[in-house]
Write a protein that holds these residues in place. Structure first.
Motif, short mmCIF file in Angstrom:
data_model
loop_
_atom_site.label_atom_id
_atom_site.label_comp_id
_atom_site.label_asym_id
_atom_site.label_seq_id
_atom_site.Cartn_x
_atom_site.Cartn_y
_atom_site.Cartn_z
N ASP A 83 0.84 -1.20 0.00
CA ASP A 83 0.00 0.00 0.00
C ASP A 83 0.89 1.26 0.00
N HIS A 84 0.33 2.39 -0.43
CA HIS A 84 1.03 3.69 -0.45
C HIS A 84 2.53 3.66 -0.19
N HIS A 181 -8.53 9.17 4.30
CA HIS A 181 -8.01 8.13 5.20
C HIS A 181 -8.39 8.43 6.65
N HIS A 209 -10.03 4.78 -1.96
CA HIS A 209 -9.34 4.69 -0.66
C HIS A 209 -10.25 5.30 0.41
N ASN A 231 -10.32 0.18 -0.48
CA ASN A 231 -9.36 0.02 0.61
C ASN A 231 -10.00 0.29 1.97
ZN LIG Z 1 -4.98 4.86 0.87
#
Ligand SMILES: [Zn+2]
Length: 288
Positions: A83-84, A181, A209, A231
């Motif tokens: 991820d990221h 997020h 996300h 996500n």
């Molecule tokens: Zn993310």
């Protein structure tokens, strides 16, 4: 062996008009809970180490732990997705360890530099058949204190998405359409028209996300309009794990951490099973 690339999962999902859940985890018990949920629901799943977790568990350890757990579920397709990450050398190492998918997040850079940095990763990953996800626009965190106008300016623009995908040839694109997020202070407002417009302009699977706290109906609408990967991180970290441990430690008098791990696995499984139902991927491992 049930490891697959993310492209394989997302192309199938696109055809079938459902989304595949991608789940972060804070520890081993959470990984087990995610895998158990996928198996119980006969659903494909993306398990994704976040860099902060990898800093604790180790980049290769995260990979090998998920890979080992996948042996228990030979009938379930699992993608192991970084991820990221913005560090090219680290992404390269993860591809070498065997991660089947990686996300290069160069969204903080200007458009042209995001393209350049993404292309560099695609060039390396494509040698090994590894899927690359990139981010365009700025998804950010719920803690970012920005106005609605400022937020709209950070959303992914349709013409930018077209140009970005043409130049980078990424396998999945994370778009900024109103999610963030972390947990939301109020219900997030998704820009559904933007999702539909981006979907109409490009074929690449689109990623949402910030799935912790988006209402189920909004998920369903976003999927119907063209989102293929969702996500979820914070909800598992806090409700699936921390809250469970906190409550258990407050009452436990037997000093047996294994019993608490079992509770974490069960709660994580429950949360992930619900997401799988909402995302529409339940039962997809038994269909042709
Ligand atoms: Zn993310």
């Amino acid at each position: 062996m049930s490891l697959v690339t993310m492209s394989y999962l997302l192309k199938k999902a696109q055809k079938g008009h459902y989304a595949v859940g991608a789940f972060n985890f804070p520890d081993l018990s959470s990984i087990q809970g995610i895998a158990q949920a996928a198996a119980a629901k006969k659903s494909p799943v993306i398990i994704m180490p976040a860099v902060l977790t990898m800093n604790e568990m180790g980049d290769e350890m995260c990979y090998s732990t998920i890979e080992t757990i996948s042996h228990e579920y030979p009938d379930i397709d699992i993608a192991i997705h970084l991820d990221h990450c913005s560090d090219f050398e680290r992404i390269k190492r993860c591809i070498d360890y065997g991660y089947t998918s990686v996300m290069i997040d160069a969204s903080a850079y200007p458009f042209e530099e995001n393209i350049e940095r993404t292309c560099r990763v695609v060039e390396y990953a494509s040698r090994y058949g590894v899927t690359v996800e990139a981010e365009l626009g700025h998804i950010g965190g719920t803690e970012d204190d920005i106005s609605v106008d400022e937020r709209d300016a950070l959303f992914t623009k349709v013409e930018d998405a077209v140009e970005f995908v043409k130049q980078t040839n990424v396998g999945a694109l994370a778009i900024a359409v109103g999610t963030a997020h972390g947990f939301y202070k109020s219900t997030p407002k998704l820009d559904f028209d933007r999702i539909a417009a981006i979907r109409a302009a490009i074929d690449v699977p689109l990623v949402l996300h910030g799935g912790s706290g988006v209402p189920d109906e909004d998920f369903k609408k976003a999927i119907a309009l063209g989102i293929t990967k969702i996500n979820v991180g914070t909800e598992l970290k806090v409700h699936g794990n921390f809250d469970v441990q906190k409550a258990a430690y407050a009452t436990a008098d037997h000093g047996d951490v294994r019993k608490i791990q079992a509770l974490v696995r069960a709660k994580t499984q429950e949360i992930v099973e619900h997401k799988i139902d909402v995302f529409g991927s339940a039962g997809k491992m038994v269909e042709a």
